[in-house]
Each structure stands twice: as structure tokens, then as C-alpha cells.
Motif scaffolding. Structure first.
Motif, PDB file in Angstrom:
ATOM      1  N   ASP A 301       0.832  -1.213   0.000  1.00  8.07           N
ATOM      2  CA  ASP A 301       0.000   0.000   0.000  1.00  8.07           C
ATOM      3  C   ASP A 301       0.865   1.261   0.000  1.00  8.07           C
ATOM      4  O   ASP A 301       0.574   2.222  -0.731  1.00  8.07           O
ATOM      5  CB  ASP A 301      -0.905   0.012   1.238  1.00  8.07           C
ATOM      6  CG  ASP A 301      -2.001  -1.037   1.160  1.00  8.07           C
ATOM      7  OD1 ASP A 301      -2.188  -1.617   0.067  1.00  8.07           O
ATOM      8  OD2 ASP A 301      -2.658  -1.293   2.191  1.00  8.07           O
ATOM      9  N   THR A 324      -3.023  -2.476 -11.080  1.00  8.31           N
ATOM     10  CA  THR A 324      -3.515  -3.838 -10.907  1.00  8.31           C
ATOM     11  C   THR A 324      -2.396  -4.653 -10.271  1.00  8.31           C
ATOM     12  O   THR A 324      -1.289  -4.707 -10.817  1.00  8.31           O
ATOM     13  CB  THR A 324      -3.924  -4.469 -12.251  1.00  8.31           C
ATOM     14  OG1 THR A 324      -4.944  -3.664 -12.857  1.00  8.31           O
ATOM     15  CG2 THR A 324      -4.453  -5.880 -12.043  1.00  8.31           C
ATOM     16  N   GLN A 326      -1.250  -8.295  -8.870  1.00  4.94           N
ATOM     17  CA  GLN A 326      -1.483  -9.740  -8.812  1.00  4.94           C
ATOM     18  C   GLN A 326      -0.366 -10.392  -8.011  1.00  4.94           C
ATOM     19  O   GLN A 326       0.805 -10.301  -8.370  1.00  4.94           O
ATOM     20  CB  GLN A 326      -1.527 -10.342 -10.221  1.00  4.94           C
ATOM     21  CG  GLN A 326      -1.737 -11.848 -10.231  1.00  4.94           C
ATOM     22  CD  GLN A 326      -1.618 -12.444 -11.626  1.00  4.94           C
ATOM     23  OE1 GLN A 326      -1.589 -11.713 -12.631  1.00  4.94           O
ATOM     24  NE2 GLN A 326      -1.541 -13.767 -11.705  1.00  4.94           N
ATOM     25  N   ASP A 334      -7.818 -13.001  -9.478  1.00  3.35           N
ATOM     26  CA  ASP A 334      -7.724 -12.661  -8.057  1.00  3.35           C
ATOM     27  C   ASP A 334      -6.989 -11.351  -7.807  1.00  3.35           C
ATOM     28  O   ASP A 334      -6.782 -10.955  -6.657  1.00  3.35           O
ATOM     29  CB  ASP A 334      -6.984 -13.774  -7.298  1.00  3.35           C
ATOM     30  CG  ASP A 334      -7.728 -15.092  -7.369  1.00  3.35           C
ATOM     31  OD1 ASP A 334      -8.966 -15.079  -7.347  1.00  3.35           O
ATOM     32  OD2 ASP A 334      -7.055 -16.141  -7.464  1.00  3.35           O
ATOM     33  N   ASN A 336      -5.935  -7.465  -7.374  1.00  2.00           N
ATOM     34  CA  ASN A 336      -6.573  -6.294  -6.766  1.00  2.00           C
ATOM     35  C   ASN A 336      -6.343  -5.074  -7.652  1.00  2.00           C
ATOM     36  O   ASN A 336      -5.233  -4.875  -8.170  1.00  2.00           O
ATOM     37  CB  ASN A 336      -5.999  -6.035  -5.374  1.00  2.00           C
ATOM     38  CG  ASN A 336      -6.295  -7.154  -4.402  1.00  2.00           C
ATOM     39  OD1 ASN A 336      -7.396  -7.694  -4.376  1.00  2.00           O
ATOM     40  ND2 ASN A 336      -5.305  -7.522  -3.595  1.00  2.00           N
ATOM     41  N   TYR A 338      -6.605  -0.853  -8.039  1.00  2.00           N
ATOM     42  CA  TYR A 338      -6.670   0.422  -7.319  1.00  2.00           C
ATOM     43  C   TYR A 338      -6.705   1.547  -8.343  1.00  2.00           C
ATOM     44  O   TYR A 338      -5.907   1.566  -9.293  1.00  2.00           O
ATOM     45  CB  TYR A 338      -5.459   0.598  -6.413  1.00  2.00           C
ATOM     46  CG  TYR A 338      -5.269  -0.503  -5.406  1.00  2.00           C
ATOM     47  CD1 TYR A 338      -5.735  -0.375  -4.105  1.00  2.00           C
ATOM     48  CD2 TYR A 338      -4.600  -1.677  -5.757  1.00  2.00           C
ATOM     49  CE1 TYR A 338      -5.549  -1.392  -3.173  1.00  2.00           C
ATOM     50  CE2 TYR A 338      -4.424  -2.703  -4.837  1.00  2.00           C
ATOM     51  CZ  TYR A 338      -4.896  -2.549  -3.557  1.00  2.00           C
ATOM     52  OH  TYR A 338      -4.709  -3.560  -2.640  1.00  2.00           O
ATOM     53  N   THR A 388      -5.442   4.047   0.061  1.00  2.00           N
ATOM     54  CA  THR A 388      -5.628   2.762  -0.639  1.00  2.00           C
ATOM     55  C   THR A 388      -7.048   2.241  -0.455  1.00  2.00           C
ATOM     56  O   THR A 388      -7.601   1.607  -1.372  1.00  2.00           O
ATOM     57  CB  THR A 388      -4.614   1.722  -0.147  1.00  2.00           C
ATOM     58  OG1 THR A 388      -4.651   1.656   1.295  1.00  2.00           O
ATOM     59  CG2 THR A 388      -3.218   2.045  -0.615  1.00  2.00           C
ATOM     60  N   GLU A 392      -9.174   1.444  -3.771  1.00  2.88           N
ATOM     61  CA  GLU A 392      -9.407   0.037  -4.115  1.00  2.88           C
ATOM     62  C   GLU A 392     -10.783  -0.152  -4.739  1.00  2.88           C
ATOM     63  O   GLU A 392     -11.798   0.344  -4.248  1.00  2.88           O
ATOM     64  CB  GLU A 392      -9.280  -0.838  -2.879  1.00  2.88           C
ATOM     65  CG  GLU A 392      -9.350  -2.323  -3.203  1.00  2.88           C
ATOM     66  CD  GLU A 392      -9.006  -3.197  -2.012  1.00  2.88           C
ATOM     67  OE1 GLU A 392      -8.812  -4.401  -2.193  1.00  2.88           O
ATOM     68  OE2 GLU A 392      -8.926  -2.656  -0.884  1.00  2.88           O
ATOM     69  N   ASP A 394     -13.707  -2.679  -5.585  1.00  8.88           N
ATOM     70  CA  ASP A 394     -14.239  -3.979  -5.182  1.00  8.88           C
ATOM     71  C   ASP A 394     -14.600  -4.801  -6.406  1.00  8.88           C
ATOM     72  O   ASP A 394     -15.032  -4.275  -7.438  1.00  8.88           O
ATOM     73  CB  ASP A 394     -15.465  -3.801  -4.287  1.00  8.88           C
ATOM     74  CG  ASP A 394     -15.127  -3.091  -2.993  1.00  8.88           C
ATOM     75  OD1 ASP A 394     -13.964  -3.236  -2.538  1.00  8.88           O
ATOM     76  OD2 ASP A 394     -16.003  -2.378  -2.467  1.00  8.88           O
ATOM     77  N   ASP A 395     -14.438  -6.111  -6.221  1.00 10.62           N
ATOM     78  CA  ASP A 395     -14.788  -7.022  -7.327  1.00 10.62           C
ATOM     79  C   ASP A 395     -16.287  -7.020  -7.556  1.00 10.62           C
ATOM     80  O   ASP A 395     -17.072  -6.896  -6.636  1.00 10.62           O
ATOM     81  CB  ASP A 395     -14.311  -8.446  -7.006  1.00 10.62           C
ATOM     82  CG  ASP A 395     -12.785  -8.491  -6.938  1.00 10.62           C
ATOM     83  OD1 ASP A 395     -12.158  -7.623  -7.537  1.00 10.62           O
ATOM     84  OD2 ASP A 395     -12.268  -9.405  -6.249  1.00 10.62           O
TER      85      ASP A 395
END
Length: 395
Positions: A301, A324, A326, A334, A336, A338, A388, A392, A394-395
């Protein structure tokens, strides 16, 4: 007088203790203490006075008999009733008083008077020179009521709760203050000795330092997993600390970021691809692949916030930057994502600096001192954690 207390307790052994008999026992004890003190005042030694006091009263049977009660009756209750009617109880002065007769003369009843040794001082129970009891000369001492314990118990429990509340509030305040106002423990060395760190893994030119920032001694852990996490996270924090403003200055004037710029920033070894959205200079994407699982999440972060601030400072037209991330053990699904916004970060710096930093531009890295101040805000727990969370997706 503990010994006299035990002696009186022994006299009452085997008898049912009612409230009245307890009062009688306390009265006997008080009289014995008074007699003992008189003996001592008259010149006797304490031991002799104690023995004579005990010898002066060896049984409570006479008291019960003189009270008009049978041997097997409850002596304590009868004595208490008599004390209430007459207003005074004197077990050594006789239970019966002289009653006036027809001729005006009174006959004295037999008494339960204890023998008084010759030469002993007159006990304070009202006995006259002729050995006759004078009624009303000694009143029964008040019985001490037992102390109530429950107020102390309740008070103690309340005091404990109040103390716990005070301690909890103080501890919570210290934690909250430390979280908001100070850099993280891992990143405390970031603003110290920034230019002294060398990059042992990739070279000083990309700022990815593998040594110790600011010359601080490395820590060691007994657990291998903890040691790996510490070293991997520290390498990222060292890269933030060692990043030179010369790198930022070399890219000033370019309108659009490129992959090479991010390969000179922290996490550079994980840069997989970069690119703008539809050729726009307002938005840019960076993809980090295979990020080590040993790096603590806070370390990642801090690096992301630092890279976003660096990009916005160098490229004035850039409004949004998307990262992104990984991890090495994760699939692309999977990862994340931001999305950092210039306005949001500038507003955060404005609040954190009290208006000293209102815009992210090249003026921030005109001197090492000014950029170190920016770096200090980035590495504060509350700052990078908040940014952060806002960025971020969310999926």
C-alpha cells in the motif's frame, strides 16, 4: 485483651448463642477488662492481674441462677430480658435488690457477687464498702453490631470498573494518536538518510534498494516466515526511502507516462505492462504481476501511494492512475485493482499538511527537503491506509 476474650468465649461453650446471650457475653467481657485494668492500675503485674481477673469469675451458672432461670434454660435470653427491665445488668453485684417491707426495712437478697481479693482496688461495678450491690451504678455496655461487608464489596467492584474504563480510554487514545500521527514502525527509516542507501539487487538507478535504509541495523526473527516478510517488506520501504528526485526531474516535461518511468519506482521488478486508455493523457494503467507474498500488505500500500503521488507530480495532465496488483500465488482473476484520483490525493495532502501542500506538481521535488516531506506523509499509517481504501475497486 485477646486472652480475656478467649476466656469469656470458653465460659459460653456449649450454650446456644442468641442475641441476648451475645449481649450478656459482651457485658461480662467488658467487666472483666475493667477489673483487669483496675488491678494493673493498683500496681499488679499484667500476668498477675490477668490470673486474678480470671479467677474472680469461673462460671456463669450463678448469673443464670440469680436471674431466676433454671439450669437448662437459655441463660443469655433471660439475662438480656432482665437487663432490659432493670436498665442495668451487673453480674457481680447481685441480681436481686432489697424490697421495702411492712416495717420499712428491706432485706437484701443473696447475690452472685464474685469474691474480691484483699487489698484489690474496688472494681468499677458499684459494690459498696459493706459488700452490698448498689443498683444502677453500672450500665450494660452497648454491644458492637457486626460490620456490614456488602457496601465495601459493592464499592470495590465499582472502583474496579471505573479504573478499567479509565485505562481502556487512555490506551485507546494512545493507539489512535500513534496510528494517525506517526509513520509505520517498518517505514520509520524512510525519511532518514534517503541518499545513503545503495541498491544491491537492481542498481541505484531504479531505486529498488536491498540494503538497510538510513544505515539502520536489520532485525532478525526466529521464525523463517517472519524473517522473510520483514526482509521483503523492508526492501520495498528502502526503495521508497532511496528513490531520488533526480529520476523525477529527468521525466519532467513529458506529457504521458511510459513503462520506463514506473520501472524506476518501488515495485519496479513486478511491472508487467503499462498503457494509457485510448491514447488519453489523463489516465494511465500499470500492471504488477507476481508480487511476492512475503511483502506485507501495508508495504504494498505504501509503494502504490508513493508511485501515484510521483506520477501525478511529474505529469500535470494525468488525472487518474490505475494499478492492478497480482500476487505470485494468485491468478489474474484474483488481482486487486486500485484507481487513484489526483483531486482525492491533493485534498488528502491539503488536510494532512494544513494547507502547505495543495497541488501535486514539479515544485514538490525542486529540493530534497520538500520531497522528503511528501514522502513522510505518504508513509504515515493513517494516510496511506486511507488512500488505498478509497482507491481500491471492489470485485
Amino acid at each position: 485483651m485477646n486472652e480475656l476474650r478467649m476466656y469469656v468465649e470458653h465460659l459460653f461453650e456449649g450454650r446456644v448463642l442468641t442475641q441476648e446471650s451475645i449481649e450478656l457475653k459482651e457485658e461480662i467481657y467488658g467487666n472483666l477488662v475493667a477489673r483487669y485494668e483496675d488491678y494493673v492500675a493498683g500496681g499488679m503485674s499484667e500476668a498477675e492481674a490477668l490470673e486474678k481477673t480470671k479467677a474472680s469469675f469461673t462460671s456463669i451458672e450463678d448469673v443464670f441462677k440469680e436471674s431466676g432461670e433454671a439450669e437448662d434454660s437459655n441463660a443469655g435470653e433471660a439475662a438480656s430480658v432482665q437487663a432490659g427491665e432493670s436498665g442495668a445488668v451487673s453480674w457481680n453485684a447481685g441480681a436481686a435488690q432489697a424490697a421495702p417491707g411492712a416495717d420499712g426495712m428491706g432485706s437484701a437478697a443473696e447475690t452472685a457477687q464474685m469474691p474480691r481479693p484483699e487489698g484489690a482496688p474496688v472494681p468499677p461495678d458499684g459494690v459498696g464498702a459493706e459488700g452490698q450491690a448498689t443498683a444502677g451504678t453500672h450500665t450494660a455496655p452497648k454491644t458492637r453490631s457486626p460490620r456490614k461487608i456488602w457496601p465495601f464489596v459493592v464499592g470495590g467492584v465499582l472502583a474496579a470498573f471505573i479504573l478499567l474504563a479509565i485505562v481502556g480510554t487512555a490506551v485507546f487514545g494512545l493507539i489512535d494518536e500513534a496510528d494517525v500521527g506517526e509513520p509505520s514502525s517498518t517505514a520509520q527509516s524512510i525519511t532518514q538518510g534517503n541518499s545513503s542507501t545503495t541498491d544491491t539487487n537492481q542498481g541505484a538507478e531504479n531505486g529498488q534498494a536491498g540494503g538497510t535504509a538510513g544505515g539502520g541495523a536489520a532485525q532478525t526473527y526466529g521464525d523463517l516466515d517472519d524473517q522473510r516478510e520483514y526482509e521483503a517488506t523492508k526492501a520495498v520501504d528502502d526503495a521508497i526511502a532511496a528513490h531520488s528526485i533526480d529520476t523525477l526531474k529527468s521525466y519532467t516535461g513529458n506529457s504521458l507516462p511510459d513503462q520506463g518511468f514506473f520501472e524506476h519506482l518501488p515495485l519496479s521488478m513486478y511491472v508487467s505492462s503499462t498503457g494509457s486508455e485510448q491514447g488519453s493523457s489523463a489516465s494511465y494503467n500499470v500492471y504488477y504481476a507476481g508480487v511476492s507474498d512475503d511483502i506485507d500488505g501495508d508495504g504494498v500500500d505504501r509503494a502504490l501511494v508513493y508511485n501515484a503521488v510521483a506520477a501525478f507530480s511529474v505529469y500535470p495532465e494525468l488525472q487518474t492512475i490505475n494499478f492492478t496488483v497480482q500476487d505470485a500465488d494468485d491468478t489474474a482473476h484474483d488481482a486487486n485493482v486500485y484507481s487513484f484520483n489526483r483531486d482525492t490525493l491533493e485534498h488528502a495532502f491539503d488536510n494532512a499538511s494544513g494547507g502547505a501542500i495543495t497541488q501535486l506538481n514539479s515544485s514538490l521535488y525542486e529540493s530534497q527537503e520538500s520531497w522528503d516531506q511528501v514522502r513522510d506523509y505518504v508513509t504515515r499509517n493513517h494516510f496511506y491506509d486511507r488512500q488505498t481504501d478509497l482507491a481500491e475497486i471492489d470485485d
